[in-house]
Design an enzyme around this catalytic site. Sequence first.
Site, PDB file in Angstrom:
ATOM      1  N   ASP A  59       0.860  -1.167   0.000  1.00 50.15           N
ATOM      2  CA  ASP A  59       0.000   0.000   0.000  1.00 50.15           C
ATOM      3  C   ASP A  59       0.911   1.237   0.000  1.00 50.15           C
ATOM      4  O   ASP A  59       1.834   1.315  -0.808  1.00 50.15           O
ATOM      5  CB  ASP A  59      -0.962  -0.064   1.193  1.00 50.15           C
ATOM      6  CG  ASP A  59      -2.027   1.009   1.196  1.00 50.15           C
ATOM      7  OD1 ASP A  59      -3.101   0.777   0.613  1.00 50.15           O
ATOM      8  OD2 ASP A  59      -1.798   2.072   1.812  1.00 50.15           O
ATOM      9  N   ASP A 113      -8.056  -8.430  -2.484  1.00 52.18           N
ATOM     10  CA  ASP A 113      -7.920  -6.995  -2.236  1.00 52.18           C
ATOM     11  C   ASP A 113      -8.716  -6.246  -3.303  1.00 52.18           C
ATOM     12  O   ASP A 113      -8.443  -6.397  -4.493  1.00 52.18           O
ATOM     13  CB  ASP A 113      -6.447  -6.595  -2.293  1.00 52.18           C
ATOM     14  CG  ASP A 113      -6.212  -5.147  -1.870  1.00 52.18           C
ATOM     15  OD1 ASP A 113      -7.200  -4.407  -1.677  1.00 52.18           O
ATOM     16  OD2 ASP A 113      -5.040  -4.750  -1.755  1.00 52.18           O
ATOM     17  N   HIS A 121      -6.557  -7.157   1.785  1.00 50.58           N
ATOM     18  CA  HIS A 121      -5.662  -6.014   1.581  1.00 50.58           C
ATOM     19  C   HIS A 121      -4.436  -6.113   2.476  1.00 50.58           C
ATOM     20  O   HIS A 121      -3.317  -5.898   2.027  1.00 50.58           O
ATOM     21  CB  HIS A 121      -6.427  -4.722   1.870  1.00 50.58           C
ATOM     22  CG  HIS A 121      -5.642  -3.477   1.641  1.00 50.58           C
ATOM     23  ND1 HIS A 121      -5.199  -3.094   0.392  1.00 50.58           N
ATOM     24  CD2 HIS A 121      -5.205  -2.524   2.499  1.00 50.58           C
ATOM     25  CE1 HIS A 121      -4.530  -1.946   0.490  1.00 50.58           C
ATOM     26  NE2 HIS A 121      -4.516  -1.586   1.757  1.00 50.58           N
TER      27      HIS A 121
END
Length: 289
Positions: free
Chosen positions: A103, A236, A264
């Site tokens: 991320d 995700d 995620h």
Amino acid sequence: PPRSTLFPYTTLFRSIRLHYVDEGSGPPILLVHCQPTWSYLYRKMIRPLVAAGYRCIAPDLMGFGLSDKPTDESAYTLGRHVELVTGLVEKLQLAGVTIVGQDWGGPVGLRYAIDHQDNVRSLVILNTLVKITPVPLLFTFVFRNGGFSSFLVRRLDLFRKIIFRRGWPFRRPLEAGVMEQYKMPHPTAASREGIAAFPKMIPGNDRHPNAAYISQIDSVLRNWDVPVLVMFSDGDIAFKPTEGQRIAEMVPDGRFQVVRNAGHYLQEDAGEEIAQRMVTFLRDEAKIT
């Protein structure tokens, strides 16, 4: 802040106090977390990596975990996050680093990597962005809409209420007390400035201030002959395995793996599995022992 009974820590004092975990000895691995988590996310990976002979350094980004949390949202920029992580690497005199990022930890860690190629031996890329990425309109309206979005994130805690809802970010059952650890660092509106800032940093088009800064990651990776392991999860909604496959095929020395039954936060769902895949990659392919 209270010391977590599940996760020991030390502190780096700079202009910002940056908390980090430093465990093990051997070739260093820098593990950069995502939003709105902290270094706690990597605890399942650190133990097997240390046992395999590696040194793991997992910082809390400014505004997250046990690091300082400036109360002015303008203090949070992508460049500032990269600068602080760079300062940590230099403070600890880390040499021949493997960068792991997921991320927002992806752009932060990878930006350090492309700017310090001589000090990086391999990359592990997890569920992240490396180029301009279109942003859904609803996400833009709710979380990228100036002071209105800041109010929703800070005062109403809306980002965390959505991101930590059960069933999306985690695909496997959480152990007792784990969610409380993820929520612990941001109990007040004033502590959530960093959370409010990150969505606005996403370069949704080439006019965004971060567009060139992040796009350079993609362009440098295309020609940088460094061992790269890309792992994206199958659950995700933000980052799809097709993007992970694209990155792995784009780089000169890449390989791609899907992490199944993971959301995620794949480090939480499958941390031990990811760590074992990393050990195989580091030993057998990157030749880092």
